[in-house]
Design a protein around this motif. Structure first.
Motif, PDB file in Angstrom:
ATOM      1  N   ARG A 132       0.820  -1.210   0.000  1.00  0.00           N
ATOM      2  CA  ARG A 132       0.000   0.000   0.000  1.00  0.00           C
ATOM      3  C   ARG A 132       0.845   1.248   0.000  1.00  0.00           C
ATOM      4  O   ARG A 132       1.892   1.295   0.636  1.00  0.00           O
ATOM      5  CB  ARG A 132      -0.854   0.034   1.265  1.00  0.00           C
ATOM      6  CG  ARG A 132      -2.024  -0.872   1.188  1.00  0.00           C
ATOM      7  CD  ARG A 132      -2.975  -0.529   2.292  1.00  0.00           C
ATOM      8  NE  ARG A 132      -4.032  -1.507   2.347  1.00  0.00           N
ATOM      9  CZ  ARG A 132      -5.055  -1.414   3.160  1.00  0.00           C
ATOM     10  NH1 ARG A 132      -5.129  -0.413   3.982  1.00  0.00           N
ATOM     11  NH2 ARG A 132      -5.985  -2.328   3.136  1.00  0.00           N
ATOM     12  N   TYR A 135       0.332   3.906   1.513  1.00  0.00           N
ATOM     13  CA  TYR A 135       0.467   4.382   2.885  1.00  0.00           C
ATOM     14  C   TYR A 135       1.638   3.701   3.570  1.00  0.00           C
ATOM     15  O   TYR A 135       2.424   4.312   4.280  1.00  0.00           O
ATOM     16  CB  TYR A 135      -0.829   4.109   3.637  1.00  0.00           C
ATOM     17  CG  TYR A 135      -0.803   4.612   5.042  1.00  0.00           C
ATOM     18  CD1 TYR A 135      -0.530   3.758   6.101  1.00  0.00           C
ATOM     19  CD2 TYR A 135      -1.014   5.947   5.325  1.00  0.00           C
ATOM     20  CE1 TYR A 135      -0.480   4.222   7.395  1.00  0.00           C
ATOM     21  CE2 TYR A 135      -0.961   6.418   6.614  1.00  0.00           C
ATOM     22  CZ  TYR A 135      -0.701   5.552   7.649  1.00  0.00           C
ATOM     23  OH  TYR A 135      -0.637   6.015   8.923  1.00  0.00           O
ATOM     24  N   ARG A 136       1.781   2.400   3.354  1.00  0.00           N
ATOM     25  CA  ARG A 136       2.856   1.635   3.982  1.00  0.00           C
ATOM     26  C   ARG A 136       4.208   2.028   3.382  1.00  0.00           C
ATOM     27  O   ARG A 136       5.204   2.131   4.065  1.00  0.00           O
ATOM     28  CB  ARG A 136       2.588   0.143   3.780  1.00  0.00           C
ATOM     29  CG  ARG A 136       3.610  -0.771   4.396  1.00  0.00           C
ATOM     30  CD  ARG A 136       3.113  -2.205   4.394  1.00  0.00           C
ATOM     31  NE  ARG A 136       1.993  -2.376   5.296  1.00  0.00           N
ATOM     32  CZ  ARG A 136       2.085  -2.456   6.613  1.00  0.00           C
ATOM     33  NH1 ARG A 136       3.265  -2.405   7.181  1.00  0.00           N
ATOM     34  NH2 ARG A 136       1.029  -2.600   7.353  1.00  0.00           N
ATOM     35  N   LYS A 137       4.207   2.260   2.068  1.00  0.00           N
ATOM     36  CA  LYS A 137       5.463   2.665   1.412  1.00  0.00           C
ATOM     37  C   LYS A 137       5.979   3.945   2.030  1.00  0.00           C
ATOM     38  O   LYS A 137       7.156   4.095   2.308  1.00  0.00           O
ATOM     39  CB  LYS A 137       5.224   2.900  -0.089  1.00  0.00           C
ATOM     40  CG  LYS A 137       5.282   1.632  -0.928  1.00  0.00           C
ATOM     41  CD  LYS A 137       5.403   1.962  -2.397  1.00  0.00           C
ATOM     42  CE  LYS A 137       4.086   2.415  -2.977  1.00  0.00           C
ATOM     43  NZ  LYS A 137       3.941   2.039  -4.394  1.00  0.00           N
ATOM     44  N   CYS A 144       7.261   3.344   5.695  1.00  0.00           N
ATOM     45  CA  CYS A 144       8.509   2.594   5.753  1.00  0.00           C
ATOM     46  C   CYS A 144       9.650   3.422   5.212  1.00  0.00           C
ATOM     47  O   CYS A 144      10.749   3.384   5.733  1.00  0.00           O
ATOM     48  CB  CYS A 144       8.401   1.308   4.939  1.00  0.00           C
ATOM     49  SG  CYS A 144       7.264   0.183   5.698  1.00  0.00           S
TER      50      CYS A 144
END
Lengths: 590, 178
Positions: free
Chosen positions: B65, B67-69, B72
């Motif tokens: 996602r 958002y996760r990219k 992180c």
């Protein structure tokens, strides 16, 4: 039952239960937990339809375009809780262009008009504006729960409207949204008299938050059970917040890094020691390993641990997780590595759900030692494991077969081998045998994502064996139309099918057109479809909406394109609302 | 160079295929991962090194996602910056994110000033993001907007004083900076 008394009943044409008043049926239906059961009951006869629709309190619109907001309000006039989902799942990965649709505004407007007693509203993957939030605050006098998941289009101004206007709000749950920071101190707009908050999740907010205001809010909301902070809350403030809310059950810590100082560590450890009810923990972004032991006193009680944003690795991480003997849910990054998962396997025997996310998904080289080994260990030792999402870089058929044998109770199995077309790294064979073993063994499998090198054979197995499968995700797999045909002609329970970069063409789509009406939606991108087939499909199946999108940068001038022209993206869904009118220029409804 | 190719191909938001890599965002707000993914989408850029990886990135793959990219990426940047820089005795955590604009680039980035030990690391980091100092393009200078709203040239005051007063960074073309 019925009218009492023991008089002799005449040989009546209609059975006595027709005489039961609606309220009795409504009460009976309230025991049906699943909406599908209620829907089936409603289809039995007119009086059941009337009783069921009038008493429906919770409604889930799994595709916002399957019905119009007015249809929903007309059919179910007494709804108190609504969840609406918008964009297709692949929107999460950037495959759906901006402005595609899924606006929440028509739903909010219809709800404001038709459901004034609405208490709960939940939007997922939709475009929610500040105007929507203002309308929500103004329209529902007993509004209690707002949940926004993966939405965008609103700012902290909208949140301010909710805080100021919804005097009974219990839950404000913002999960992974894109929220514009207008630097409005929305938190301070909760009135001083406001104490009803049970859930506050603003973890996805990027801006600063007034800590003093937050502390006062947390102090006066004695029923607060879930608190999920954002990155702006420093570690020492976390400690003081926890002291004010020791009754907390679910905590998202926000940023968990600072230079190591013994007194800060002691403050944190003491604060956590006071949280005797803490069961679910998340956040820990940027966690510094030296602070992890501050969590130790709550480990025993934790049932859910989400460290999937924590880029911490090493022995401290493993030690910490190993102490959480009662974990049911664990989300981590692949930084845990195989040896860490082996420790999880031996310590966390109650594990039900495991997700392992890639820390460096775009790196070509392997940086962490996370392989099929970790998944094999966990599935061997955790008898209750039923849901897995696993990103790794290599896999073997043997490992998958072992996993399938050990865990026939999987309901959700999603394996993502990062490099497309990766074969079994030992035998260099496709992973058909492994995934076939999974679907043959796991008879209750509801969700499956396949990856690696796969031929049509695996789809024959899936079509034949995955009877309960509801959602299937396929990427870079298969070698001919047969693959898609096996899926669409099998998979009795299939609801959502999403496919990208597979050599599937027109024939199986047209041959199985009727199947598509039994499903919620089909997504196919970068396959071998032509516009002619899409046109045929649309003609044949008037209750399907056939959306085509070629180049997100350009308008899609369908009329000038021939039947032979390639279709880059196809999104098909069943609908009773007819073609939608809010498509952007790059999307055309055939 | 991948970075430059990506920049040449970038158009206004919403009209460029690279935009598809990220879900819709307002034009004014682009976090670092957006440009990273776009660069990756065209040429396989790996923004942890100066030299991009030779692998070609596919849009939306692996299925992580957006958002996760972002989360992180921000965390990884901070983590790697922490291991290579000396801590300045900063306590209490909490990032000091400021927007960075570069003349000619359509999107802004955000950097956490607390993760750098000094001006040298800041310059290197900005170079990694924008490719402004190591390429053959005409000279760039780092300027910043301070608490009073004035545009100042970075480097005159001690680093600690700088990060306290810096509200926004701006990479200016050499000709303008003069």
């Amino acid at each position: 039952m019925g009218r009492g008394g023991s008089h002799a009943a005449p040989a009546a044409a209609s059975p006595p239960w027709h005489a039961l008043p609606d309220e009795v049926w409504e009460h009976a239906f309230s025991f049906l937990p699943a909406d599908s059961d209620r829907g089936a009951a409603a289809a039995a006869c007119r009086s059941w339809l009337r009783a069921e629709r009038r008493s429906r309190r919770r409604l889930v619109i799994a595709n916002c375009y399957a019905a119009s907001p007015q249809d929903a309000v007309d059919r179910f006039p007494s709804v108190r809780a609504v969840e609406v989902k918008g964009k297709p799942h692949f929107a999460d990965f950037g495959l759906v262009p901006p402005g595609w649709g899924a606006a929440a505004a028509p739903w909010v407007a219809a709800a404001a008009d038709g459901w004034p007693l609405l208490e709960e509203l939940s939007f997922k993957r939709m475009y929610v504006t500040d105007d929507c939030l203002e309308m929500i605050a103004a329209s529902f006098r007993n509004f209690q729960v707002l949940r926004l998941v993966s939405c965008e289009g609103f700012s902290t101004s909208g949140l301010a409207a909710i805080a100021a206007g919804c005097r009974n709000v219990r839950e404000l749950d913002l999960q992974e949204n894109e929220i514009e920071d207008c630097s409005i101190h929305w938190l301070s707009l909760f009135p001083e008299s406001f104490t009803s908050l049970v859930t506050l999740n603003f973890s996805c907010l990027e801006g600063d938050v007034d800590i003093t205001v937050l502390e006062r809010l947390v102090t006066r909301c004695r029923n607060l059970k879930t608190l999920k902070l954002n990155n702006a809350i420093p570690l020492d403030k976390l400690a003081s917040l926890l002291r004010k809310a020791p009754q907390i059950v679910e905590l998202g810590t926000g940023r968990f890094s600072a230079d190591y100082h013994l007194d800060l560590f002691s403050k944190l450890a003491a604060a956590f020691a006071g949280c005797k009810s803490l069961r679910r923990l998340s956040g820990a972004w940027d966690a510094v390993p030296e602070y992890l032991p501050a969590f130790y006193c709550v480990c025993e009680g934790l049932t859910s641990l989400n460290l999937s944003y924590a880029t911490v690795r090493g022995p401290e991480l493993v030690k910490f997780i190993s102490r959480c003997k009662n974990l049911q849910l664990l989300w981590v990054m692949d930084l845990i590595e195989d040896h860490g998962l082996a420790a999880v396997a031996s310590s966390c025997n109650k594990l039900q759900e495991l997700r392992v996310f890639p820390s460096a998904p775009f790196d070509a080289a392997e940086q962490v030692s996370l392989t099929e080994r970790g998944l094999v260990d966990v599935s061997a030792s955790c008898p209750m494991l039923e849901s897995v999402l696993y990103f790794c870089r290599r896999m073997t058929n043997e490992a998958l077969i072992t996993i399938a044998k050990n865990r026939p109770n999987f309901t959700c199995f999603r394996l993502c081998i990062i490099e497309p077309h990766t074969p079994d790294y030992i035998t260099h064979q496709p992973l058909d045998a492994g995934f076939s073993a999974i679907v043959e063994s796991c008879k209750g499998l509801r969700r499956l994502s396949v990856s690696g090198l796969l031929t049509d054979r695996v789809f024959r197995s899936i079509g034949a064996h995955a009877d309960r499968l509801e959602m299937l995700s396929i990427a870079f797999a298969g070698n001919s139309d047969l693959g898609l045909h096996y899926i669409l002609s099998g998979c009795k329970s299939l609801k959502k099918l999403e496919i990208r970069d597979c050599p599937f063409g027109d024939k199986p789509l047209l041959a199985n057109a009727a199947k598509l009406e039994t499903m919620r939606s089909l997504w196919m991108s970068s396959c071998s479809l032509t516009l002619g087939a899409c046109r045929q499909l649309a003609r044949k199946m008037p209750r399907l909406s056939v959306e085509v999108m070629n180049d997100p940068r350009r308008a899609c001038p369908l009329d000038s394109l021939t039947d032979e022209s390639h279709v880059e993206t196809l999104y098909v869904y069943r609908t009773i609302a007819g073609p939608r009118s809010d498509t952007p220029a790059c999307v055309q409804i055939v | 160079m991948e970075m430059i190719d990506a920049e040449l191909r970038l158009g206004p938001p919403g009209s460029d295929v690279n935009v598809v890599v990220q879900p819709a965002r307002t034009a004014a707000k682009r976090s670092s991962s957006a440009v990273k993914s776009e660069a990756s989408g065209t040429g396989g850029g790996n923004d942890d090194d100066a030299a991009p990886a030779s692998k070609v990135q596919v849009v939306g793959w692996p299925p992580v996602r957006a958002y996760r990219k972002n989360a992180c990426h921000a965390a990884a940047e901070a983590a790697s910056a922490r291991t290579t820089t000396k801590k300045q005795g900063e306590q209490g955590g909490g990032g000091l994110y400021v927007k960075v604009s570069m003349d000619g680039a359509p999107y802004l980035r955000k950097v956490d000033l607390r993760t750098y030990g000094g001006y040298r690391e800041l310059r290197d980091a900005l170079d990694a993001l924008f490719g402004c100092f190591s390429s053959s393009l005409p000279g760039f200078a780092i300027a910043y907007e301070d608490k009073d709203g004035d545009l100042m040239l970075a480097g005159d005051v001690p680093w600690d004083m700088f990060i306290c007063s810096c509200k926004k960074l701006r990479i200016m073309r050499g000709s303008e900076a003069r």
